[in-house]
Design an enzyme around this catalytic site. Structure first.
Site, mmCIF file in Angstrom:
data_model
loop_
_atom_site.group_PDB
_atom_site.id
_atom_site.type_symbol
_atom_site.label_atom_id
_atom_site.label_comp_id
_atom_site.label_asym_id
_atom_site.label_seq_id
_atom_site.Cartn_x
_atom_site.Cartn_y
_atom_site.Cartn_z
ATOM 1 N N ARG A 163 0.550 13.316 -5.150
ATOM 2 C CA ARG A 163 0.926 13.214 -3.737
ATOM 3 C C ARG A 163 0.089 14.199 -2.928
ATOM 4 N NH1 ARG A 163 3.181 9.804 -0.033
ATOM 5 N NH2 ARG A 163 4.920 10.691 1.139
ATOM 6 N N THR A 165 0.277 0.829 1.229
ATOM 7 C CA THR A 165 0.344 1.286 -0.154
ATOM 8 C C THR A 165 -0.063 0.174 -1.141
ATOM 9 O OG1 THR A 165 2.096 2.753 0.598
ATOM 10 C CG2 THR A 165 1.932 2.506 -1.748
ATOM 11 N N ASN A 211 -0.772 5.754 3.081
ATOM 12 C CA ASN A 211 0.272 5.522 4.061
ATOM 13 C C ASN A 211 0.007 4.260 4.863
ATOM 14 O OD1 ASN A 211 2.790 5.975 5.112
ATOM 15 N ND2 ASN A 211 2.049 7.245 6.778
ATOM 16 N N ASP A 251 4.830 11.027 6.853
ATOM 17 C CA ASP A 251 6.008 10.932 5.976
ATOM 18 C C ASP A 251 6.860 12.195 6.005
ATOM 19 O OD1 ASP A 251 5.712 8.340 5.169
ATOM 20 O OD2 ASP A 251 4.826 8.789 3.227
ATOM 21 N N SER A 256 8.488 10.857 -0.265
ATOM 22 C CA SER A 256 7.910 9.514 -0.426
ATOM 23 C C SER A 256 8.978 8.531 -0.857
ATOM 24 C CB SER A 256 6.821 9.595 -1.491
ATOM 25 O OG SER A 256 6.339 8.317 -1.820
ATOM 26 N N SER A 257 8.657 7.253 -0.736
ATOM 27 C CA SER A 257 9.521 6.197 -1.290
ATOM 28 C C SER A 257 8.909 5.540 -2.514
ATOM 29 C CB SER A 257 9.766 5.115 -0.234
ATOM 30 O OG SER A 257 10.402 5.658 0.883
ATOM 31 N N GLY A 280 5.450 -0.962 0.380
ATOM 32 C CA GLY A 280 6.407 -1.443 1.385
ATOM 33 C C GLY A 280 7.183 -0.363 2.097
ATOM 34 N N GLY A 281 6.610 0.849 2.216
ATOM 35 C CA GLY A 281 7.261 1.904 3.012
ATOM 36 C C GLY A 281 8.676 2.190 2.522
HETATM 37 N N1 GLY Z 1 3.598 6.560 2.470
HETATM 38 C C1 GLY Z 1 4.640 5.778 1.930
HETATM 39 C C2 GLY Z 1 5.503 6.539 0.961
HETATM 40 O O1 GLY Z 1 5.050 7.468 0.310
HETATM 41 O O2 GLY Z 1 6.655 6.259 0.851
#
Ligand code: GLY
Length: 555
Positions: A92, A361, A381, A403, A432-433, A452-453
């Site tokens: 990350r 992503t 992102n 984020d 993050s997701s 997908g955010g």
């Molecule tokens: N940038 C999308 C995530 O890390 O969730």
């Protein structure tokens, strides 16, 4: 007490992994056919899943520039079959040393969203090159000069513009700096279908990494060039920030679901925490016996409650204390207590605003002929990241700083709200997701993930449920998706996907529906039958990816 219960859960219930018969087959599912082919090219040359992961991710950096790249980061869930070792590589991005909590606020204290999304001030220090190097040094069998060769070839020869490329470029065209325009546009226009996008500068940067590993990116000429162009355009990177970047090796979250073990993303991804919290709630309901409509209602209610916890508690746990009780079944039982079987809860009654509109992503899944696995979700992102290509390096920088919480309680571009746990600090990773995941018992294995955010987590959750209910790889990626994230208090439904009767059933229970005129996600799945070793793979029909299996003869 809660801590003890959680520890007992880890020690007593969760085996490290399960024996698998191997059929000589390998499988790769990724968001672009050329990336999947790059992975197989490397497997055919004697590489393993980790070498293939390097090849696939570097190829995606070239041929799917909207989704990920050298200027971004991500999470790599690894399983090494020989010793059953499972780890998560956390590449990350980190906030630059000159970053500070209020850096995106104007003099009135309002968020200037443009600054956290577009241009170099939006970019955190990338982690992907560090992961490529680490994978090669510690897990792969082939040198980077071999595993990066397909990506270098694609960068030199170009790739063809697709409808998806055009769509994402339509969304981000205005954000591009002159260097990015010269690469990704045709003059000032979106290139027509089939136009070849050639990236000579990126090829040179990849070649340098192939020769010298991570140092070629984080130190020396390329680093100097990136920092110079970032600073000239108002960014705050320093050469020291790049030299100091550290890949982290994390223990994945492990949770028992029905008679399966789930291995998934640890913090700073919210994924492992929230999926565990959602399943732990479902276990207190009559979920597995319920009919499809009842199941949908239970699912929405557990999503609502899990995302509320995300808002309040989650952030980079190297910097903030994240409560351990979030993955404790006892806590899940407490928060699920007021779920009514027939009536939707009101989010405001639980107690702030958020939803999620975007797709960004990339994800790929790999199982090699010897049972090694990689599930990796990588990002810059927003589509095409910050839109900023750094000097003559060809590297498109992320806008992952968005984020973070720019202002406590104020939604980010994906309408996700977070609070002080996720505020900006130098060196910190944004929450993050991204949720690369394995689910397995001694019969079956699932390797999955999706972009997908903020919807990533609920999509992975639904993929796991479909797997447990017996669906195959193709069924899992094709299944219609819904999403709820606490606030705004709406259930988002894909179109097509949910019948009039299904929608009426949800309305009757008091759910507010937001029927989207589109679909979301780009899930890449591999399913293994552990008894025969046979693999099947599927790429989301919503995307342009390719999943395939092949017999690999080597060793
Ligand atoms: N940038 C999308 C995530 O890390 O969730």
């Amino acid at each position: 007490m809660r801590l003890l219960a959680t520890l007992l859960l880890y020690v007593l219930i969760l085996p490290a992994s399960f024996a698998q018969h191997h059929s000589g087959q390998a499988a790769i599912a990724s968001a672009h056919p050329l990336a999947t082919e790059a992975g197989f090219e490397v497997l055919q040359q004697g590489g393993n899943a980790f070498d293939a992961a390097i090849a696939v991710s570097a190829a995606l950096a070239v041929v799917e520039p909207a989704g990920s790249g050298l200027g971004g980061g991500g999470f790599w869930l690894l399983h090494r079959e020989a010793d059953k070792k499972q780890v998560m590589l956390d590449s990350r991005e980190t906030a630059p040393s000159k970053a500070h909590r209020d850096m995106y606020l104007d003099k009135n204290g309002d968020v200037v969203r443009d600054l956290s999304l577009n241009g170099p001030l939006a970019a955190a220090i990338p982690g992907t090159p560090a992961a490529l190097d680490y994978l090669s040094q510690h897990y792969g069998k082939l040198p980077l000069s071999v595993t990066l060769a397909p990506a270098i070839r694609y960068a030199r020869e170009g790739f063809a513009v697709t409808p998806r490329y055009q769509r994402y470029m339509g969304f981000r065209q205005q954000a591009l700096n002159p260097e990015a325009k010269a690469i990704f546009l045709d003059g000032d226009n979106i290139p027509v279908l089939g136009t070849r996008i050639v990236q000579q500068d990126l090829a040179k940067t990849l070649e340098a990494i192939a020769q010298k590993g991570r140092d070629a990116f984080y130190q020396g000429e390329i680093a100097k060039q990136m920092v110079k162009s970032v600073q000239a355009a108002g960014g705050i990177w320093t050469e020291q920030d790049l030299a100091a970047y550290q890949l982290k090796i994390r223990q994945p979250v492990k949770t028992q679901i029905a008679d399966y073990t789930m291995t998934t993303a640890a913090l700073p991804s919210a994924g492992g925490q929230l999926i565990t919290l959602m399943f732990n709630q479902l276990n207190t309901l009559d979920y597995w016996q319920a009919d499809a409509q009842q199941k949908r209602h239970w699912l929405i209610e557990v999503m609502r409650r899990a995302y509320r916890e995300r808002t309040m508690h989650l952030g980079d746990d190297d910097f903030v204390e994240v409560p351990e009780y979030l993955i404790d079944p006892e806590y899940a039982a407490q928060i699920a207590k007021d779920i009514a079987p027939d009536t939707a809860s009101k989010s405001e009654a639980l107690s702030d605003e958020f939803t999620n509109k975007g797709q960004d992503t990339t994800h790929f899944s790999i199982v090699d002929q010897n049972g090694n696995r990689v599930s990796a979700t990588l990002s810059i992102n927003y589509p095409f990241g910050s839109g900023f290509v750094a000097g003559n390096t060809g590297v498109l920088l992320n806008d992952e700083m968005d984020d973070f919480s720019a202002l406590s309680g104020s939604p980010n571009a994906y309408q996700l709200v977070s609070e002080s746990a996720n505020e900006i600090e130098p060196g910190k990773r944004p929450l993050s997701s991204m949720t690369p995941t394995f689910v397995e018992n001694d019969q079956r294995l699932l390797v999955l993930g999706t972009p997908g955010g903020g919807r990533i987590i609920t999509m992975v959750m639904q993929g796991i449920l479909h797997f447990i209910e017996g669906q195959d790889a193709a069924g899992i990626v094709a299944a219609p998706r819904l999403h709820h994230q606490y606030l705004p208090d709406k259930v988002q439904l894909e179109t097509p996907g949910f019948s009039e009767a299904d929608q009426l059933d949800l309305k009757r229970r008091g759910h507010q529906l937001e029927v989207l005129n589109r679909q979301f996600g780009n899930m890449q799945v591999i399913v293994a039958d552990k008894k025969t070793g046979l693999l099947s793979a599927a790429s989301d029909p919503r995307g342009e990816g390719l999943a395939r299996t092949d017999i690999i003869i080597n060793d």
